[in-house]
Scaffold this motif. Sequence first.
Motif, PDB file in Angstrom:
ATOM      1  N   LYS A   1       0.861  -1.184   0.000  1.00  0.00           N
ATOM      2  CA  LYS A   1       0.000   0.000   0.000  1.00  0.00           C
ATOM      3  C   LYS A   1       0.897   1.234   0.000  1.00  0.00           C
ATOM      4  CE  LYS A   1      -3.921   0.327   2.103  1.00  0.00           C
ATOM      5  NZ  LYS A   1      -4.975   0.440   3.121  1.00  0.00           N
TER       6      LYS A   1
ATOM      7  N   ALA B   1       1.025   5.437  -0.096  1.00  0.00           N
ATOM      8  CA  ALA B   1       0.313   6.701   0.094  1.00  0.00           C
ATOM      9  C   ALA B   1       0.942   7.728  -0.830  1.00  0.00           C
ATOM     10  CB  ALA B   1       0.427   7.162   1.539  1.00  0.00           C
TER      11      ALA B   1
ATOM     12  N   VAL C   1       0.888  11.684  -1.708  1.00  0.00           N
ATOM     13  CA  VAL C   1       0.470  12.940  -1.082  1.00  0.00           C
ATOM     14  C   VAL C   1       0.931  14.114  -1.938  1.00  0.00           C
ATOM     15  CG1 VAL C   1       0.442  14.281   1.055  1.00  0.00           C
ATOM     16  CG2 VAL C   1       0.825  11.798   1.154  1.00  0.00           C
TER      17      VAL C   1
ATOM     18  N   SER D   1      -0.955   7.717  -9.481  1.00  0.00           N
ATOM     19  CA  SER D   1      -1.721   6.610  -8.892  1.00  0.00           C
ATOM     20  C   SER D   1      -2.126   5.598  -9.955  1.00  0.00           C
ATOM     21  CB  SER D   1      -2.936   7.112  -8.111  1.00  0.00           C
ATOM     22  OG  SER D   1      -3.855   7.749  -8.950  1.00  0.00           O
TER      23      SER D   1
ATOM     24  N   GLU E   1      -3.416   4.993  -1.950  1.00  0.00           N
ATOM     25  CA  GLU E   1      -4.310   5.925  -1.264  1.00  0.00           C
ATOM     26  C   GLU E   1      -3.781   7.320  -1.564  1.00  0.00           C
ATOM     27  OE1 GLU E   1      -7.043   5.362   0.628  1.00  0.00           O
ATOM     28  OE2 GLU E   1      -6.908   3.196   0.354  1.00  0.00           O
ATOM     29  N   THR E   2      -4.662   8.241  -1.957  1.00  0.00           N
ATOM     30  CA  THR E   2      -4.220   9.593  -2.279  1.00  0.00           C
ATOM     31  C   THR E   2      -4.708  10.593  -1.232  1.00  0.00           C
ATOM     32  OG1 THR E   2      -6.145   9.992  -3.709  1.00  0.00           O
ATOM     33  CG2 THR E   2      -4.150   9.123  -4.760  1.00  0.00           C
ATOM     34  N   TYR E   3      -3.878  11.608  -1.018  1.00  0.00           N
ATOM     35  CA  TYR E   3      -4.182  12.666  -0.059  1.00  0.00           C
ATOM     36  C   TYR E   3      -3.797  14.002  -0.680  1.00  0.00           C
ATOM     37  CZ  TYR E   3      -4.232   8.589   2.918  1.00  0.00           C
ATOM     38  OH  TYR E   3      -4.503   7.349   3.438  1.00  0.00           O
TER      39      TYR E   3
ATOM     40  N   ALA F   1      -2.950  13.524   5.133  1.00  0.00           N
ATOM     41  CA  ALA F   1      -2.193  12.269   5.156  1.00  0.00           C
ATOM     42  C   ALA F   1      -1.795  11.903   6.585  1.00  0.00           C
ATOM     43  CB  ALA F   1      -0.953  12.381   4.277  1.00  0.00           C
TER      44      ALA F   1
ATOM     45  N   PHE G   1      -2.517   8.518   8.533  1.00  0.00           N
ATOM     46  CA  PHE G   1      -1.407   7.671   8.966  1.00  0.00           C
ATOM     47  C   PHE G   1      -1.465   7.390  10.458  1.00  0.00           C
ATOM     48  CE2 PHE G   1       1.617   9.418   5.430  1.00  0.00           C
ATOM     49  CZ  PHE G   1       0.796   8.879   4.469  1.00  0.00           C
TER      50      PHE G   1
ATOM     51  N   PRO H   1       0.763   3.314   5.754  1.00  0.00           N
ATOM     52  CA  PRO H   1       0.956   2.568   4.518  1.00  0.00           C
ATOM     53  C   PRO H   1       2.331   1.895   4.545  1.00  0.00           C
ATOM     54  CG  PRO H   1       1.372   4.893   4.146  1.00  0.00           C
ATOM     55  CD  PRO H   1       0.891   4.750   5.575  1.00  0.00           C
TER      56      PRO H   1
ATOM     57  N   ALA I   1       5.418   5.907   1.374  1.00  0.00           N
ATOM     58  CA  ALA I   1       4.762   7.162   1.005  1.00  0.00           C
ATOM     59  C   ALA I   1       5.561   7.883  -0.068  1.00  0.00           C
ATOM     60  CB  ALA I   1       4.603   8.061   2.226  1.00  0.00           C
TER      61      ALA I   1
END
Length: 104
Positions: free
Chosen positions: A17, A19, A21, A32, A43-45, A51, A55, A60, A63
């Motif tokens: 996974k 992340a 950001v 992504s 996972e997007t922020y 984020a 977290f 994740p 990152a």
Amino acid sequence: KKNAGRPSSKRNRTMSKIALVDDDRNILTSVSMTLEAEGFEVETYNDGQQAFDAFSKKLPDMAVLDIKMPRMDGMDLLQRLRQKSQMPVIFLTSKDDEIDEVLG
């Protein structure tokens, strides 16, 4: 091996996974899509604070951070993360000052 270090398929049960950001929606979308095509869960922020809040609940595996973002920039996010985790972090940024490269 040709694909050493990467998930072999989207069906991989040990999928990493990541992340992502960044405050630029175009970057979030393109990066992504590329990572998901390689079998990663993404996972997007939109900023560092969003984020960091996520977290705090679940980290994740890795990152990818932009440096310059609203609310909390990538450097501040990394400093806070390092208080709790040694999770791998990659900076993805358009900043090109040498000091930014050293600080990252």
